[in-house]
Design a protein around this motif. Structure first.
Motif, PDB file in Angstrom:
ATOM      1  N   UNK A   1      16.552   7.988 -14.373  1.00  0.00           N
ATOM      2  CA  UNK A   1      17.461   8.082 -15.516  1.00  0.00           C
ATOM      3  C   UNK A   1      17.009   9.250 -16.380  1.00  0.00           C
ATOM      4  N   UNK A   2      17.910  10.150 -16.731  1.00  0.00           N
ATOM      5  CA  UNK A   2      17.510  11.325 -17.517  1.00  0.00           C
ATOM      6  C   UNK A   2      17.069  10.949 -18.918  1.00  0.00           C
ATOM      7  N   UNK A   3      16.201  11.767 -19.471  1.00  0.00           N
ATOM      8  CA  UNK A   3      15.749  11.569 -20.843  1.00  0.00           C
ATOM      9  C   UNK A   3      16.904  11.854 -21.800  1.00  0.00           C
ATOM     10  N   UNK A   4      17.141  10.971 -22.779  1.00  0.00           N
ATOM     11  CA  UNK A   4      18.227  11.227 -23.739  1.00  0.00           C
ATOM     12  C   UNK A   4      18.035  12.582 -24.409  1.00  0.00           C
TER      13      UNK A   4
ATOM     14  N   UNK B   1       0.827  -1.208   0.000  1.00  0.00           N
ATOM     15  CA  UNK B   1       0.000   0.000   0.000  1.00  0.00           C
ATOM     16  C   UNK B   1       0.862   1.259   0.000  1.00  0.00           C
ATOM     17  N   UNK B   2       1.865   1.293   0.859  1.00  0.00           N
ATOM     18  CA  UNK B   2       2.716   2.478   0.957  1.00  0.00           C
ATOM     19  C   UNK B   2       3.453   2.725  -0.356  1.00  0.00           C
ATOM     20  N   UNK B   3       4.042   1.674  -0.917  1.00  0.00           N
ATOM     21  CA  UNK B   3       4.807   1.824  -2.158  1.00  0.00           C
ATOM     22  C   UNK B   3       3.904   2.192  -3.335  1.00  0.00           C
ATOM     23  N   UNK B   4       2.726   1.599  -3.390  1.00  0.00           N
ATOM     24  CA  UNK B   4       1.805   1.910  -4.484  1.00  0.00           C
ATOM     25  C   UNK B   4       1.326   3.352  -4.403  1.00  0.00           C
ATOM     26  N   UNK B   5       0.910   3.786  -3.221  1.00  0.00           N
ATOM     27  CA  UNK B   5       0.383   5.143  -3.069  1.00  0.00           C
ATOM     28  C   UNK B   5       1.480   6.170  -3.334  1.00  0.00           C
ATOM     29  N   UNK B   6       2.689   5.905  -2.826  1.00  0.00           N
ATOM     30  CA  UNK B   6       3.795   6.831  -3.106  1.00  0.00           C
ATOM     31  C   UNK B   6       4.032   6.921  -4.611  1.00  0.00           C
ATOM     32  N   UNK B   7       3.982   5.795  -5.285  1.00  0.00           N
ATOM     33  CA  UNK B   7       4.210   5.777  -6.731  1.00  0.00           C
ATOM     34  C   UNK B   7       3.150   6.568  -7.478  1.00  0.00           C
ATOM     35  N   UNK B   8       1.897   6.423  -7.073  1.00  0.00           N
ATOM     36  CA  UNK B   8       0.809   7.141  -7.737  1.00  0.00           C
ATOM     37  C   UNK B   8       0.886   8.639  -7.451  1.00  0.00           C
ATOM     38  N   UNK B   9       1.538   8.998  -6.364  1.00  0.00           N
ATOM     39  CA  UNK B   9       1.739  10.412  -6.043  1.00  0.00           C
ATOM     40  C   UNK B   9       2.981  10.975  -6.732  1.00  0.00           C
ATOM     41  N   UNK B  10       3.768  10.098  -7.332  1.00  0.00           N
ATOM     42  CA  UNK B  10       5.003  10.514  -8.022  1.00  0.00           C
ATOM     43  C   UNK B  10       5.039   9.822  -9.382  1.00  0.00           C
ATOM     44  N   UNK B  11       4.140  10.248 -10.245  1.00  0.00           N
ATOM     45  CA  UNK B  11       3.943   9.568 -11.525  1.00  0.00           C
ATOM     46  C   UNK B  11       5.175   9.644 -12.427  1.00  0.00           C
ATOM     47  N   UNK B  12       5.984  10.679 -12.269  1.00  0.00           N
ATOM     48  CA  UNK B  12       7.176  10.795 -13.116  1.00  0.00           C
ATOM     49  C   UNK B  12       8.246   9.778 -12.741  1.00  0.00           C
ATOM     50  N   UNK B  13       8.193   9.313 -11.516  1.00  0.00           N
ATOM     51  CA  UNK B  13       9.176   8.327 -11.050  1.00  0.00           C
ATOM     52  C   UNK B  13       8.562   6.949 -10.941  1.00  0.00           C
ATOM     53  N   UNK B  14       7.403   6.865 -10.337  1.00  0.00           N
ATOM     54  CA  UNK B  14       6.726   5.608 -10.037  1.00  0.00           C
ATOM     55  C   UNK B  14       7.603   4.727  -9.146  1.00  0.00           C
TER      56      UNK B  14
ATOM     57  N   UNK C   1      22.964  10.301 -15.151  1.00  0.00           N
ATOM     58  CA  UNK C   1      22.014  10.182 -14.034  1.00  0.00           C
ATOM     59  C   UNK C   1      22.606  10.785 -12.764  1.00  0.00           C
ATOM     60  N   UNK C   2      21.751  11.294 -11.902  1.00  0.00           N
ATOM     61  CA  UNK C   2      22.212  11.911 -10.660  1.00  0.00           C
ATOM     62  C   UNK C   2      23.026  10.942  -9.810  1.00  0.00           C
ATOM     63  N   UNK C   3      22.636   9.656  -9.831  1.00  0.00           N
ATOM     64  CA  UNK C   3      23.359   8.684  -9.009  1.00  0.00           C
ATOM     65  C   UNK C   3      24.779   8.506  -9.523  1.00  0.00           C
ATOM     66  N   UNK C   4      24.967   8.580 -10.833  1.00  0.00           N
ATOM     67  CA  UNK C   4      26.317   8.487 -11.401  1.00  0.00           C
ATOM     68  C   UNK C   4      27.134   9.717 -11.034  1.00  0.00           C
ATOM     69  N   UNK C   5      26.519  10.889 -11.119  1.00  0.00           N
ATOM     70  CA  UNK C   5      27.197  12.131 -10.746  1.00  0.00           C
ATOM     71  C   UNK C   5      27.632  12.088  -9.286  1.00  0.00           C
ATOM     72  N   UNK C   6      26.750  11.600  -8.418  1.00  0.00           N
ATOM     73  CA  UNK C   6      27.072  11.511  -6.996  1.00  0.00           C
ATOM     74  C   UNK C   6      28.263  10.584  -6.765  1.00  0.00           C
ATOM     75  N   UNK C   7      28.251   9.421  -7.416  1.00  0.00           N
ATOM     76  CA  UNK C   7      29.335   8.457  -7.228  1.00  0.00           C
ATOM     77  C   UNK C   7      30.658   8.996  -7.772  1.00  0.00           C
ATOM     78  N   UNK C   8      30.598   9.661  -8.918  1.00  0.00           N
ATOM     79  CA  UNK C   8      31.806  10.251  -9.505  1.00  0.00           C
ATOM     80  C   UNK C   8      32.384  11.318  -8.572  1.00  0.00           C
TER      81      UNK C   8
END
Length: 305
Positions: free
Chosen positions: A161-164, A81-94, A179-186
């Motif tokens: 992941x950013x849009x090409x 329930x928590x994961x589904x509702x969060x996803x529906x509230x963040x449609x760009x990420x899901x 991607x932000x995660x790659x930038x952070x790790x670098x």
């Protein structure tokens, strides 16, 4: 005032759940073949696909040291329930794979706190007004949602992941957006680690050890797979006590990641094989006391520009 805010948030979650969770009965009177109802039914089936995706991950949720704790049917329902509702509230990420591993420790702590309070092992209700409201069993799911939501304020971007980029007006491709995660790790390996141990950073760079290969899992899951669950909770306490949300949490994460690299420095420096370096970092060794890593991370924070 905090009690009013808590009740408001819990009520908001209850409303979100009532509105967003898939409900076949609400469509039962509609004709699924009617063109007028196509959008409703399409949305319903899309929601079911998301539910099944989340369920598949939840059935494989075995954090280190928890055995089958999270396979309990009631806990599975709460997590879903928590994961589904969060996803529906963040449609760009899901929902993205791994988010369930961030939610699991949150639910574990809330359930342990509620149980401790009920058993009289926590603070006594008469001592602090409102404690009974905080530790109410019926609101564990509500509270888990909002804590998870706050945690994702920083970590959501780690899953995106950013849009090409489109081609330039001349037709030549534009530089790729990392991607932000790659930038952070670098940044962790090239700046933060280099600020305290330039030799180790240079060694990894020379061997072309890409930090996102070993660091992506650390960053996305906030180290949830690297240690025993009780140690993960200690790490989270230390990180979140220092910086809950925003850029400060990301900086604290980078310092802790650098500390983990420093902790296995001897192994890394004793090989010129990048595969062996990655193997050590991706299969991290047991740590007797994670507060040792935290102490190293504090020194990293103090030294990093």
């Amino acid at each position: 005032r905090w009690a009013e805010e808590l009740e408001t948030l819990r009520g908001e979650y209850a409303s979100l759940k009532a509105r967003l969770m898939p409900n076949l009965s609400s469509l039962a009177a509609d004709d699924p073949l009617s063109a007028a109802q196509d959008a409703k039914w399409a949305g319903y089936y899309k929601d079911l696909e998301l539910v099944e995706e989340i369920k598949l991950d939840l059935q494989r949720l075995f954090p280190n040291g928890c055995d089958d704790y999270f396979l309990d049917a009631q806990r599975q329902d709460v997590l879903l329930s928590v994961l589904f509702i969060w996803s529906r509230q963040h449609e760009d990420t899901l929902y993205r794979q791994g988010m369930h591993e961030l939610l699991a420790p949150v639910l574990l702590v809330l359930e342990e706190d509620v149980k401790s309070f009920a058993d009289g092992r926590g603070p006594v209700a008469e001592d602090v007004p409102g404690l009974a409201l905080i530790y109410a069993q019926e609101f564990v799911e509500h509270d888990a949602y909002w804590i998870f939501d706050r945690l994702l304020l920083s970590l959501e971007r780690m899953f995106i992941s950013p849009t090409p980029p489109p081609s330039s007006p001349t037709g030549s491709p534009l530089p790729a957006v990392l991607p932000d995660v790659t930038v952070l790790c670098e940044d962790m390996q090239k700046r933060v680690l280099a600020s305290v141990d330039p030799g180790l950073s240079s060694h990894l760079e020379t061997l072309q050890v890409s930090p996102h290969i070993y660091g992506m899992k650390w960053a996305r899951l906030l180290f949830a797979r690297e240690f025993h669950t009780q140690d993960v909770l200690v790490v989270w306490d230390l990180l979140l006590l220092e910086a809950f949300g925003g850029e400060e949490l990301l900086e604290a994460m980078k310092a802790f990641m650098a500390a983990m690299v420093l902790y296995v420095k001897e192994t890394l420096m004793n090989t010129d094989d990048p595969t062996q370096c990655l193997a050590r970092l991706m299969r991290y060794p047991p740590v007797h006391d994670v507060t040792d890593l935290a102490a190293i991370a504090q020194r990293v924070r103090a030294a990093a520009p």
